[in-house]
Design a protein around this motif. Structure first.
Motif, PDB file in Angstrom:
ATOM      1  N   UNK A  12      18.357  54.128  61.973  1.00  0.00           N
ATOM      2  CA  UNK A  12      19.227  55.283  62.207  1.00  0.00           C
ATOM      3  C   UNK A  12      20.466  54.910  63.019  1.00  0.00           C
ATOM      4  N   UNK A  13      20.275  54.391  64.216  1.00  0.00           N
ATOM      5  CA  UNK A  13      21.395  54.133  65.113  1.00  0.00           C
ATOM      6  C   UNK A  13      22.311  53.043  64.562  1.00  0.00           C
ATOM      7  N   UNK A  14      21.733  51.932  64.119  1.00  0.00           N
ATOM      8  CA  UNK A  14      22.563  50.852  63.599  1.00  0.00           C
ATOM      9  C   UNK A  14      23.214  51.224  62.272  1.00  0.00           C
ATOM     10  N   UNK A  15      22.451  51.871  61.401  1.00  0.00           N
ATOM     11  CA  UNK A  15      22.997  52.217  60.089  1.00  0.00           C
ATOM     12  C   UNK A  15      24.170  53.172  60.202  1.00  0.00           C
ATOM     13  N   UNK A  16      23.954  54.300  60.894  1.00  0.00           N
ATOM     14  CA  UNK A  16      25.016  55.292  60.951  1.00  0.00           C
ATOM     15  C   UNK A  16      26.109  54.908  61.947  1.00  0.00           C
ATOM     16  N   UNK A  17      25.751  54.150  62.980  1.00  0.00           N
ATOM     17  CA  UNK A  17      26.771  53.639  63.883  1.00  0.00           C
ATOM     18  C   UNK A  17      27.692  52.662  63.178  1.00  0.00           C
TER      19      UNK A  17
END
Length: 499
Positions: A47-52
């Motif tokens: 979530x964090x790495x993908x959307x960031x």
């Protein structure tokens, strides 16, 4: 110990060993943690790495597309002359500077999954508007507002990563996030070339206008999905469809182990003035004040190519070549940056400064060669130097990781410093870049010395957390208990059981 009546009292000595750093753990750190923590990290990365990273990619496409548009027809369509292009860039920069500190202050009080998509939707709307700009003044105003919305995104993402990941994990994630900054111009360059060749004049719009339209079309769904998928910080997160209450507790335990404090300290004038006098805030901000020296020579590549084309003469380089050749520079930046963060997190056991210093020294050599090489010599004399010139600017993810680790105990100061580092910058030429590179090396070494002194002082005062003994100045291991249970054993390593 006094003898107990009845059954014999026992003393249980519980010792906890730090998991060894295996070669698999060097490749990806979750290989060395418990199954529970591995599953948690997988969801966090997804979530964090993908959307960031997707958001960072779009942000930098929207930031850099003005250059592609300028060399692909915008200059002629809007009758831009003299320094007007530079003033358009400055208008974005002014908005960017104004927006950063307020944005990160808000981020420590408003949940990330709300504030960050708000920023993304804001710059998406005004990127669409750029496609309809009819004049120089309209472009000035719209670029200012785009900069205002984009201002908070970059420091916010680094702040959030620093709130979730431990020292062993943070460098790689920062590197992956920053790779989007290098990949974006590659994507933008080929995108602009494709648009110019296939959409120029379609529906009455010039190719450079279609670039802004397509950027907006790509940005909007990412911003909407981020609202549902981007996690808040551990201190503000609540159980939801992705993270259970147990996993949020795990995240807080992990940050407690490395001394990473959550949000909650009040903002006062005295507190904010204290940030300005902190050596950590001052020195890391000074580093980023000089940071653009690593990027400036590489950004000149596209203008160097365009300068070969003289009015009234056959072009030396086509518009496609002008947009595509500089993408090689970004590919070099991506590979070098990722290699540096993996080495820092792995074999260097979390030390940040050796890789940072080495990249700066390489940069100094390249900038010096650019300064003494004839400007309009053969392509193979100067172009390879442009392609390699961004190496000196690849230290951003390691520098941001180092800052987050040294300011672990104050979330508000971390947010303030992340914004400050990206706010005060200047852009030198090639000769100045070489000089500034030397100054960078000196400042980084001062940080090493101060960090080492602080660690020794904390040891003397018994203030150093067991998990924090691997400071960057003197890292000895990745103190990394493999689960919540291990952390609790550390806090209660001697227990007395009486029947």
């Amino acid at each position: 110990m006094a003898k107990a009546e009845g059954p014999v009292a026992t003393v249980t000595m519980t010792t906890t060993t730090t998991p060894a750093s295996t070669w698999k753990g060097w490749l990806w750190d979750s290989a060395d943690v418990s199954k529970e923590e591995r599953w948690f990290l997988l969801k966090l990365d997804f979530t964090l790495l993908t959307f960031g990273t997707l958001g960072m990619l779009i942000k930098w496409i929207d930031t850099s597309n003005i250059t592609n548009a300028f060399v692909s027809g915008m200059k002629e369509d809007l009758n831009l002359y003299g320094n007007q292009y530079n003033y358009i860039v400055v208008s974005w920069t002014v908005g960017y500077i104004i927006g950063q500190w307020p944005s990160n202050f808000i981020l420590t009080r408003v949940r990330a999954h709300i504030w960050i998509p708000f920023l993304e939707i804001g710059w998406t709307i005004f990127t669409f508007s750029l496609a309809g700009a009819k004049s120089y003044s309209a472009m000035l105003g719209l670029r200012f507002i785009v900069g205002l919305f984009e201002a908070g995104y970059w420091p916010a993402l680094y702040y959030i990563l620093g709130s979730w990941y431990t020292k062993r994990e943070l460098g790689k994630r920062n590197g992956i996030l920053q790779s989007a900054v290098s990949i974006a111009p590659i994507f933008s360059g080929f995108l602009q070339a494709g648009i110019y060749n296939s959409l120029n004049g379609h529906a009455g719009l010039a190719g450079w206008r279609w670039l802004f339209v397509i950027n907006g079309v790509i940005s909007l769904p990412i911003a909407i999905l981020a609202y549902f998928c981007l996690p808040d910080t551990p201190g503000t997160a609540k159980p939801n469809w992705l993270f259970s209450e147990r996993e949020i507790e795990l995240s807080r335990e992990r940050m407690a182990r490395v001394g990473r404090a959550p949000e909650g300290k009040p903002y006062t004038v005295k507190v904010i003035l204290g940030y300005f006098t902190s050596w950590k805030t001052l020195l890391f901000t000074l580093i980023f004040t000089m940071q653009p020296f690593g990027a400036q020579p590489s950004t000149s590549f596209v203008f160097w190519l365009k300068a070969h084309n003289k009015k009234g003469k056959p072009p030396v380089y086509s518009i496609a070549q002008i947009n595509e050749y500089p993408t090689i520079t970004n590919a070099v930046t991506t590979v070098w940056s990722l290699l540096a963060v993996w080495i820092s997190d792995g074999p260097m056991r979390g030390r940040r400064w050796p890789a940072i210093i080495f990249a700066n020294l390489v940069g100094i050599v390249i900038y010096t060669l650019l300064a003494v090489t004839p400007v309009f010599g053969p392509f193979h004399h100067r172009a390879p130097l442009y392609m390699l010139s961004s190496i000196g600017g690849t230290t951003v993810p390691l520098t941001m990781a180092w800052m987050a680790e040294l300011i672990s105990d104050n979330a508000e100061q971390r947010a303030f410093t992340a914004a400050a580092m990206n706010t005060l910058q200047f852009t030198p030429g090639n000769r100045a870049a070489a000089v500034v590179g030397g100054l960078n090396v000196i400042v980084f070494m001062i940080i090493v010395v101060f960090a080492h002194r602080e660690k020794k002082q904390k040891k003397r005062n018994n203030q150093l957390e067991p998990a924090a003994h691997g400071s960057d100045a003197d890292s000895d291991s990745h103190s990394h208990p493999s689960s919540i249970g291990d952390a609790k054993e550390k806090r209660a390593s001697i227990s007395v059981h009486e029947a």
